[in-house]
Enzyme design. Sequence first.
Site, PDB file in Angstrom:
ATOM      1  N   LYS A  81       0.791  -1.350  -0.081  1.00 48.10           N
ATOM      2  CA  LYS A  81      -0.074   0.096   0.007  1.00 48.10           C
ATOM      3  C   LYS A  81       0.847   1.292  -0.136  1.00 48.10           C
ATOM      4  O   LYS A  81       2.023   1.230   0.331  1.00 48.10           O
ATOM      5  CB  LYS A  81      -0.897  -0.120   1.319  1.00 48.10           C
ATOM      6  CG  LYS A  81      -2.273   0.844   1.043  1.00 48.10           C
ATOM      7  CD  LYS A  81      -3.392   0.133   0.239  1.00 48.10           C
ATOM      8  CE  LYS A  81      -4.390   0.939   0.216  1.00 48.10           C
ATOM      9  NZ  LYS A  81      -5.632  -0.119  -0.388  1.00 48.10           N
TER      10      LYS A  81
HETATM   11  P1  NAD Z   1     -12.979   7.747  -3.109  1.00 45.08           P
HETATM   12  O1  NAD Z   1     -12.219   8.744  -2.847  1.00 45.08           O
HETATM   13  O2  NAD Z   1     -13.631   7.390  -4.507  1.00 45.08           O
HETATM   14  O3  NAD Z   1     -14.503   7.967  -2.321  1.00 45.08           O
HETATM   15  C1  NAD Z   1     -14.444   8.051  -1.018  1.00 45.08           C
HETATM   16  C2  NAD Z   1     -15.658   8.839  -0.510  1.00 45.08           C
HETATM   17  O4  NAD Z   1     -15.900   8.871   1.065  1.00 45.08           O
HETATM   18  C3  NAD Z   1     -16.026  10.243  -0.866  1.00 45.08           C
HETATM   19  O5  NAD Z   1     -17.206  10.370  -1.544  1.00 45.08           O
HETATM   20  C4  NAD Z   1     -15.704  11.162   0.322  1.00 45.08           C
HETATM   21  O6  NAD Z   1     -16.536  12.190   0.149  1.00 45.08           O
HETATM   22  C5  NAD Z   1     -16.420   9.958   1.224  1.00 45.08           C
HETATM   23  N1  NAD Z   1     -16.146  10.504   2.558  1.00 45.08           N
HETATM   24  C6  NAD Z   1     -14.904  10.828   3.147  1.00 45.08           C
HETATM   25  N2  NAD Z   1     -14.833  10.990   4.359  1.00 45.08           N
HETATM   26  C7  NAD Z   1     -16.160  10.608   4.836  1.00 45.08           C
HETATM   27  C8  NAD Z   1     -16.686  10.835   5.896  1.00 45.08           C
HETATM   28  N3  NAD Z   1     -16.313  10.974   7.252  1.00 45.08           N
HETATM   29  N4  NAD Z   1     -18.141  10.265   6.100  1.00 45.08           N
HETATM   30  C9  NAD Z   1     -18.699   9.936   4.914  1.00 45.08           C
HETATM   31  N5  NAD Z   1     -18.146   9.920   3.539  1.00 45.08           N
HETATM   32  C10 NAD Z   1     -16.960  10.350   3.780  1.00 45.08           C
HETATM   33  O7  NAD Z   1     -12.413   6.392  -2.390  1.00 45.08           O
HETATM   34  P2  NAD Z   1     -12.905   4.640  -3.000  1.00 45.08           P
HETATM   35  O8  NAD Z   1     -11.690   4.394  -3.735  1.00 45.08           O
HETATM   36  O9  NAD Z   1     -14.260   4.688  -3.147  1.00 45.08           O
HETATM   37  O10 NAD Z   1     -12.583   4.094  -1.408  1.00 45.08           O
HETATM   38  C11 NAD Z   1     -13.194   4.140  -0.135  1.00 45.08           C
HETATM   39  C12 NAD Z   1     -12.885   2.974   0.766  1.00 45.08           C
HETATM   40  O11 NAD Z   1     -12.868   1.818  -0.076  1.00 45.08           O
HETATM   41  C13 NAD Z   1     -11.663   3.228   1.218  1.00 45.08           C
HETATM   42  O12 NAD Z   1     -11.787   2.684   2.308  1.00 45.08           O
HETATM   43  C14 NAD Z   1     -10.791   2.111   0.325  1.00 45.08           C
HETATM   44  O13 NAD Z   1      -9.679   1.760   0.710  1.00 45.08           O
HETATM   45  C15 NAD Z   1     -11.696   1.036   0.030  1.00 45.08           C
HETATM   46  N6  NAD Z   1     -11.399   0.232  -1.113  1.00 45.08           N
HETATM   47  C16 NAD Z   1     -11.285   0.824  -2.532  1.00 45.08           C
HETATM   48  C17 NAD Z   1     -10.999   0.018  -3.577  1.00 45.08           C
HETATM   49  C18 NAD Z   1     -11.101   0.648  -5.015  1.00 45.08           C
HETATM   50  O14 NAD Z   1     -10.778  -0.035  -5.881  1.00 45.08           O
HETATM   51  N7  NAD Z   1     -11.445   2.056  -5.128  1.00 45.08           N
HETATM   52  C19 NAD Z   1     -10.908  -1.284  -3.344  1.00 45.08           C
HETATM   53  C20 NAD Z   1     -10.889  -1.820  -2.020  1.00 45.08           C
HETATM   54  C21 NAD Z   1     -11.338  -1.137  -0.975  1.00 45.08           C
END
Ligand code: NAD
Length: 441
Positions: free
Chosen positions: A113
């Site tokens: 990561k």
């Molecule tokens: P992203 O940046 O696209 O979205 C994150 C979202 O969370 C945004 O809409 C933001 O406004 C919102 N957010 C931030 N703080 C917040 C809060 N306190 N309350 C409510 N909403 C809040 O990120 P993503 O890629 O969708 O990742 C989100 C989660 O999923 C992370 O934990 C990431 O590690 C996990 N994840 C993502 C992937 C991927 O392929 N993108 C894969 C596995 C896990």
Amino acid sequence: MTTSAESAESLDLFVNAKQQFEQALTWIDGIKVGIIDYLINPKRTIHVRFPVNMDDGSIQTFHGFRVLHNRVRGPGKGGIRYHPNVNEAEVSALAAFMTWKTAVVDIPFGGGKGGVACNPKELSRSELRRVTRRFVAELGDNIGPHTDIPAPDVYTDAQTMAWIYDTFDLMHPGQNNLAVVTGKPLEIGGSVGRDEATARGSLYATEQLLKRGVVPGMETLDGVRVAVQGFGNAGSTAARLFQEAGARIVAVSDSRGGIGNDSGLDSEQVSAHKSKTGSVVGMPESTAINNEELLAYDCDILIPAALECQIREDNAAKVKARLIVEDANGPLTTVADRIVQEKNIVVLPDIVANSGGVVVSYFEWVQNLENQQWDIDKVDRKLKNKMVHAVDDTVDRWTALNTRHQDGFNGNRLAPTLRDAALVTAIERIAIVVLQRDIWP
Ligand code: NAD
């Protein structure tokens, strides 16, 4: 050993990851004590500090990390995050989750990561480009198609991945470098289906979990009320796919606040509103709620899809959902885990629930190495197969652990959770490879 349930709550994600690991270890017989430290801690941690020219003529120094947690089953794999709170502990924990995730979903990768501590909302596109290129240059040969392979995470996207690929490719001319990073745009070696893979995988995993009868009285998604925290890549796509699968999306939120509507929100319309205004807040025909209200919303399934440690000792008891599907990594602290367990809320753990992202990243990597392009049917079929197997392996293991628990195994006072079962599966798969490869010299 002090179990996680007896520890005071910590909001340090790596402390929580270690507590989860230690809790799972109590279910494993005969692991060689000497390899535990090796299995839990990062193999390598890289810190870089680098200067970047800002648009206003000033210079700013940024701090970046890349943690290679474990690579006995294959090269490191894991996203790169841009967020002000990025720090070594967080990146280490997220890298550990990747090690366990790739093992439980059984793909030939280890865990890695990375991240840069910055506020991407305050950076222009060209500043983000310079941060990314300089970060990749600083990492040098510590990333590569067969060593450690980045992907998108919070506030990084396909464009960021294109910059990573281009920078690495310029540094390594004359060879196929596409497989150095996944989540790229389709035009430069990205895979169809990667953009929605995390959410689609969590849909397939949830459907299989329900089919296995793990959540009493909920066998399908038909009419099930879903609340989603975090309306980004993972969360907004999950809202759309769960809705398409028959669920009703009753509440969603992002970093600026949340909205609810018990008759159901249309996820496409919410996405359109967010594209126009920058937030889900203010969506017509919805009630404004804050993020605490979102987590406590009257629903059947809660999907945390924002950041870690959102459900804690102070709010876990308020959760009304019967199932929590962890699209985010580490959204529950270990203390919250026990609180929701006592309330008979089932948690589909992150290392299974959101593993669809890394599964399709693996497919992208394979396509890049073979100079192939698969169609969406092939990607979806193979993704579903992986998710169904990961859930079945986890539920089968959980059932077996429950039997041992009822037989009084180990004097373990806590019944096993699906997280314990997934981690036991992952840790055993990794430990076996450590011993089969043998320890050199
Ligand atoms: P992203 O940046 O696209 O979205 C994150 C979202 O969370 C945004 O809409 C933001 O406004 C919102 N957010 C931030 N703080 C917040 C809060 N306190 N309350 C409510 N909403 C809040 O990120 P993503 O890629 O969708 O990742 C989100 C989660 O999923 C992370 O934990 C990431 O590690 C996990 N994840 C993502 C992937 C991927 O392929 N993108 C894969 C596995 C896990």
